[in-house]
Scaffold this motif. Structure first.
Motif, PDB file in Angstrom:
ATOM      1  N   LEU A   1       0.718  -1.051   0.202  1.00 22.79           N
ATOM      2  CA  LEU A   1       0.035  -0.021  -0.346  1.00 22.79           C
ATOM      3  C   LEU A   1       0.838   1.296   0.265  1.00 22.79           C
ATOM      4  O   LEU A   1       0.331   2.435  -0.547  1.00 22.79           O
ATOM      5  CB  LEU A   1      -0.746  -0.029   0.920  1.00 22.79           C
ATOM      6  CG  LEU A   1      -2.073  -1.154   1.126  1.00 22.79           C
ATOM      7  CD1 LEU A   1      -2.966  -1.058   2.328  1.00 22.79           C
ATOM      8  CD2 LEU A   1      -3.197  -0.553   0.050  1.00 22.79           C
ATOM      9  N   LYS A   2       1.510   1.605   0.724  1.00 27.80           N
ATOM     10  CA  LYS A   2       2.865   2.832   0.792  1.00 27.80           C
ATOM     11  C   LYS A   2       3.499   2.590  -0.251  1.00 27.80           C
ATOM     12  O   LYS A   2       3.703   4.301  -1.110  1.00 27.80           O
ATOM     13  CB  LYS A   2       3.998   2.263   1.936  1.00 27.80           C
ATOM     14  CG  LYS A   2       4.764   3.136   1.800  1.00 27.80           C
ATOM     15  CD  LYS A   2       5.723   2.811   2.901  1.00 27.80           C
ATOM     16  CE  LYS A   2       6.955   3.479   3.277  1.00 27.80           C
ATOM     17  NZ  LYS A   2       7.639   3.713   4.541  1.00 27.80           N
ATOM     18  N   THR A   3       3.953   1.556  -1.250  1.00 29.86           N
ATOM     19  CA  THR A   3       4.625   2.009  -2.331  1.00 29.86           C
ATOM     20  C   THR A   3       3.229   2.123  -3.362  1.00 29.86           C
ATOM     21  O   THR A   3       3.901   3.297  -4.760  1.00 29.86           O
ATOM     22  CB  THR A   3       4.778   0.444  -3.489  1.00 29.86           C
ATOM     23  OG1 THR A   3       5.919   0.217  -2.056  1.00 29.86           O
ATOM     24  CG2 THR A   3       5.381   0.593  -4.266  1.00 29.86           C
ATOM     25  N   LEU A   4       2.264   1.643  -3.304  1.00 27.39           N
ATOM     26  CA  LEU A   4       1.313   1.934  -4.520  1.00 27.39           C
ATOM     27  C   LEU A   4       1.075   3.920  -3.974  1.00 27.39           C
ATOM     28  O   LEU A   4       0.773   4.814  -4.788  1.00 27.39           O
ATOM     29  CB  LEU A   4      -0.256   1.499  -3.977  1.00 27.39           C
ATOM     30  CG  LEU A   4      -0.035  -0.133  -4.541  1.00 27.39           C
ATOM     31  CD1 LEU A   4      -1.403  -1.045  -4.003  1.00 27.39           C
ATOM     32  CD2 LEU A   4      -0.419   0.312  -5.849  1.00 27.39           C
ATOM     33  N   VAL A   5       1.157   4.781  -2.560  1.00 31.60           N
ATOM     34  CA  VAL A   5       1.167   5.614  -2.426  1.00 31.60           C
ATOM     35  C   VAL A   5       2.297   6.326  -2.845  1.00 31.60           C
ATOM     36  O   VAL A   5       1.506   7.464  -4.032  1.00 31.60           O
ATOM     37  CB  VAL A   5      -0.046   5.712  -0.863  1.00 31.60           C
ATOM     38  CG1 VAL A   5       0.912   7.315  -0.657  1.00 31.60           C
ATOM     39  CG2 VAL A   5      -0.626   5.251  -0.856  1.00 31.60           C
TER      40      VAL A   5
ATOM     41  N   HIS B   1       3.459   5.812  -5.466  1.00 31.63           N
ATOM     42  CA  HIS B   1       3.581   6.902  -7.097  1.00 31.63           C
ATOM     43  C   HIS B   1       2.366   6.733  -7.541  1.00 31.63           C
ATOM     44  O   HIS B   1       2.015   6.845  -8.207  1.00 31.63           O
ATOM     45  CB  HIS B   1       4.082   4.737  -7.367  1.00 31.63           C
ATOM     46  CG  HIS B   1       5.141   3.859  -7.506  1.00 31.63           C
ATOM     47  ND1 HIS B   1       5.824   4.548  -7.984  1.00 31.63           N
ATOM     48  CD2 HIS B   1       5.375   3.072  -7.122  1.00 31.63           C
ATOM     49  CE1 HIS B   1       6.834   3.725  -8.224  1.00 31.63           C
ATOM     50  NE2 HIS B   1       7.254   3.098  -7.319  1.00 31.63           N
ATOM     51  N   GLY B   2       0.973   7.478  -6.637  1.00 28.20           N
ATOM     52  CA  GLY B   2       0.378   7.796  -7.137  1.00 28.20           C
ATOM     53  C   GLY B   2      -0.909   7.139  -7.646  1.00 28.20           C
ATOM     54  O   GLY B   2      -1.374   7.508  -7.919  1.00 28.20           O
ATOM     55  N   VAL B   3      -0.855   5.582  -7.289  1.00 31.41           N
ATOM     56  CA  VAL B   3      -1.713   5.158  -7.765  1.00 31.41           C
ATOM     57  C   VAL B   3      -2.828   4.934  -6.671  1.00 31.41           C
ATOM     58  O   VAL B   3      -3.980   5.217  -7.089  1.00 31.41           O
ATOM     59  CB  VAL B   3      -1.076   3.627  -8.220  1.00 31.41           C
ATOM     60  CG1 VAL B   3      -2.452   2.689  -8.014  1.00 31.41           C
ATOM     61  CG2 VAL B   3       0.022   3.782  -9.112  1.00 31.41           C
ATOM     62  N   MET B   4      -2.223   5.642  -5.516  1.00 36.69           N
ATOM     63  CA  MET B   4      -4.338   5.595  -4.584  1.00 36.69           C
ATOM     64  C   MET B   4      -3.266   6.624  -3.569  1.00 36.69           C
ATOM     65  O   MET B   4      -2.404   7.145  -3.671  1.00 36.69           O
ATOM     66  CB  MET B   4      -4.130   4.224  -3.152  1.00 36.69           C
ATOM     67  CG  MET B   4      -4.215   2.798  -4.484  1.00 36.69           C
ATOM     68  SD  MET B   4      -4.562   1.399  -3.421  1.00 36.69           S
ATOM     69  CE  MET B   4      -6.428   1.475  -2.943  1.00 36.69           C
TER      70      MET B   4
ATOM     71  N   LEU C   1      -7.973   5.261  -4.562  1.00 37.68           N
ATOM     72  CA  LEU C   1      -8.200   4.928  -6.232  1.00 37.68           C
ATOM     73  C   LEU C   1      -8.043   5.939  -6.591  1.00 37.68           C
ATOM     74  O   LEU C   1      -8.851   7.145  -6.199  1.00 37.68           O
ATOM     75  CB  LEU C   1      -8.026   4.060  -6.808  1.00 37.68           C
ATOM     76  CG  LEU C   1      -8.653   2.774  -7.053  1.00 37.68           C
ATOM     77  CD1 LEU C   1      -9.289   1.846  -7.704  1.00 37.68           C
ATOM     78  CD2 LEU C   1      -6.422   2.133  -7.367  1.00 37.68           C
ATOM     79  N   THR C   2      -6.292   6.665  -6.860  1.00 47.23           N
ATOM     80  CA  THR C   2      -6.197   8.262  -7.396  1.00 47.23           C
ATOM     81  C   THR C   2      -7.012   7.770  -9.004  1.00 47.23           C
ATOM     82  O   THR C   2      -7.007   6.645  -9.887  1.00 47.23           O
ATOM     83  CB  THR C   2      -5.318   8.924  -7.555  1.00 47.23           C
ATOM     84  OG1 THR C   2      -4.102   7.378  -8.680  1.00 47.23           O
ATOM     85  CG2 THR C   2      -4.806   8.587  -6.222  1.00 47.23           C
ATOM     86  N   GLU C   3      -7.301   8.471 -10.125  1.00 48.79           N
ATOM     87  CA  GLU C   3      -7.048   9.228 -11.652  1.00 48.79           C
ATOM     88  C   GLU C   3      -6.428   7.836 -11.999  1.00 48.79           C
ATOM     89  O   GLU C   3      -6.793   7.002 -12.952  1.00 48.79           O
ATOM     90  CB  GLU C   3      -7.003  10.415 -12.181  1.00 48.79           C
ATOM     91  CG  GLU C   3      -8.716  11.125 -12.360  1.00 48.79           C
ATOM     92  CD  GLU C   3     -10.215   9.742 -12.146  1.00 48.79           C
ATOM     93  OE1 GLU C   3      -9.902   9.391 -13.308  1.00 48.79           O
ATOM     94  OE2 GLU C   3     -10.890  10.094 -11.819  1.00 48.79           O
TER      95      GLU C   3
ATOM     96  N   VAL D   1       8.946  11.086 -12.607  1.00 47.42           N
ATOM     97  CA  VAL D   1       7.058  11.582 -12.297  1.00 47.42           C
ATOM     98  C   VAL D   1       7.332  12.017 -10.984  1.00 47.42           C
ATOM     99  O   VAL D   1       6.619  12.636 -10.033  1.00 47.42           O
ATOM    100  CB  VAL D   1       6.764   9.568 -12.156  1.00 47.42           C
ATOM    101  CG1 VAL D   1       5.471  10.075 -11.643  1.00 47.42           C
ATOM    102  CG2 VAL D   1       6.545   9.516 -13.425  1.00 47.42           C
ATOM    103  N   LYS D   2       8.270  11.005  -9.880  1.00 43.97           N
ATOM    104  CA  LYS D   2       8.598  12.044  -8.286  1.00 43.97           C
ATOM    105  C   LYS D   2       8.794  13.120  -8.938  1.00 43.97           C
ATOM    106  O   LYS D   2       8.080  13.870  -7.587  1.00 43.97           O
ATOM    107  CB  LYS D   2       8.869  10.676  -8.161  1.00 43.97           C
ATOM    108  CG  LYS D   2       8.940   9.082  -7.548  1.00 43.97           C
ATOM    109  CD  LYS D   2       9.248   8.534  -6.711  1.00 43.97           C
ATOM    110  CE  LYS D   2       9.178   6.590  -6.173  1.00 43.97           C
ATOM    111  NZ  LYS D   2      10.303   6.371  -6.533  1.00 43.97           N
ATOM    112  N   ILE D   3       9.974  13.769  -9.132  1.00 48.23           N
ATOM    113  CA  ILE D   3      10.226  14.806  -9.519  1.00 48.23           C
ATOM    114  C   ILE D   3       9.119  15.654  -9.700  1.00 48.23           C
ATOM    115  O   ILE D   3       8.799  16.534  -8.539  1.00 48.23           O
ATOM    116  CB  ILE D   3      11.212  14.954 -10.499  1.00 48.23           C
ATOM    117  CG1 ILE D   3      12.868  14.576  -9.490  1.00 48.23           C
ATOM    118  CG2 ILE D   3      12.237  16.717 -10.198  1.00 48.23           C
ATOM    119  CD1 ILE D   3      13.738  14.195 -10.498  1.00 48.23           C
ATOM    120  N   ALA D   4       7.972  15.846 -10.522  1.00 47.73           N
ATOM    121  CA  ALA D   4       7.614  16.058 -10.571  1.00 47.73           C
ATOM    122  C   ALA D   4       6.346  16.240 -10.151  1.00 47.73           C
ATOM    123  O   ALA D   4       5.540  17.653  -9.754  1.00 47.73           O
ATOM    124  CB  ALA D   4       6.619  15.662 -11.922  1.00 47.73           C
TER     125      ALA D   4
END
Lengths: 167, 167
Positions: free
Chosen positions: A58-62, A64-67, A83-85, A162-165
């Motif tokens: 779950l931490k990884t999904l958050v 990466h902006g998936v959740m 879930l995000t968009e 992606v992370k920097i943005a």
């Protein structure tokens, strides 16, 4: 991807997707999220997965902006995972996986969960269509538009961007 | 699924698919198979994966009927691995994964490999359509056609039935 594979030096969108959601448990966590699961204990009950494994996924999904987390209780502090968009955009991956298992493991229309297309009322089985023209396509209708671009960023570089943005 | 997850007690077509192809390396092996790779050494060169891991994954894909071996040399005996129809039916899973990585990791149309829809000539980006009516669907157009059927076979039972039928 955890311990068994490192795709970050690949230059490939499939590898990029696997780097984010290719872990053995992650796609089942996402499947349950699409079915409405939002709380840690619900996933644990459904999947029987170890708490530390579930927490890490779950931490990884958050990250990466998936959740994303949403607080639902202040005392004690508790949050849900939504879930995000970007996460919702994974639905075609899960639906095409479900379709393959339905056809090739369970047998057509014998799977435990059936979907219906609300508009036409028929049992829903996904096929791919071209976003530009809307026509249903077969894999033979698609070709590579050029050789692999070796100047493109690797998966690791693309994920860093992606992370920097996002920061 | 290897060491880290056992989905065989699930009743779910997503889990059934993951049980066959959800291993971290397997989807990249399949990606390369769709790009024309057929020989052990080619996969090893491209993926840098350990020989024993690659051999085990190919063996599993053959045992599930996703790939088949074809002899191309008698002396010494050598064989290639070809996607079966069941394996070729995984192309929507890989294309939807590529699309997500393209959009959400690399950025739209910035991925290393682009696809073209031969019929309309446009860059190919997959969307899902309903097999019955051909209409492009959004996930909100789809609903579950009933609660999960707990009498349906588990993933393990369904895979056993596939193997018995193939014998």
């Amino acid at each position: 991807m955890g311990r068994t594979a490192d795709y970050t030096n690949e230059r490939c969108s499939v590898a990029a997707t696997l780097e984010v959601v290719g872990d053995p448990w992650t796609l089942l966590i996402l499947r349950d999220a699409f079915a409405g699961v939002k709380r840690f204990e619900q996933w644990q009950d459904r999947l029987g997965v170890a708490r530390n494994v579930l927490a890490a996924r779950l931490k990884t999904l958050v990250s990466h902006g998936v959740m994303e987390t949403r607080r639902y209780s202040e005392r004690p502090p508790r949050h849900e995972y939504w879930l995000t968009e970007k996460g919702l955009a994974l639905s075609p991956v899960l639906l095409t996986m479900a379709e393959w298992g339905d056809r090739h493991v369970y047998g057509r229309d014998k799977s435990p969960v059936l979907f219906r297309h609300k508009t036409c009322g028929c049992a829903f089985h996904p096929v791919l269509a071209c976003e530009a023209c809307g026509q249903v396509v077969d894999r033979r209708d698609i070709e590579r538009a050029g050789p692999q671009d070796l100047t493109a960023p690797t998966v690791g570089e693309a994920l860093d961007a992606v992370k920097i943005a996002a920061e």
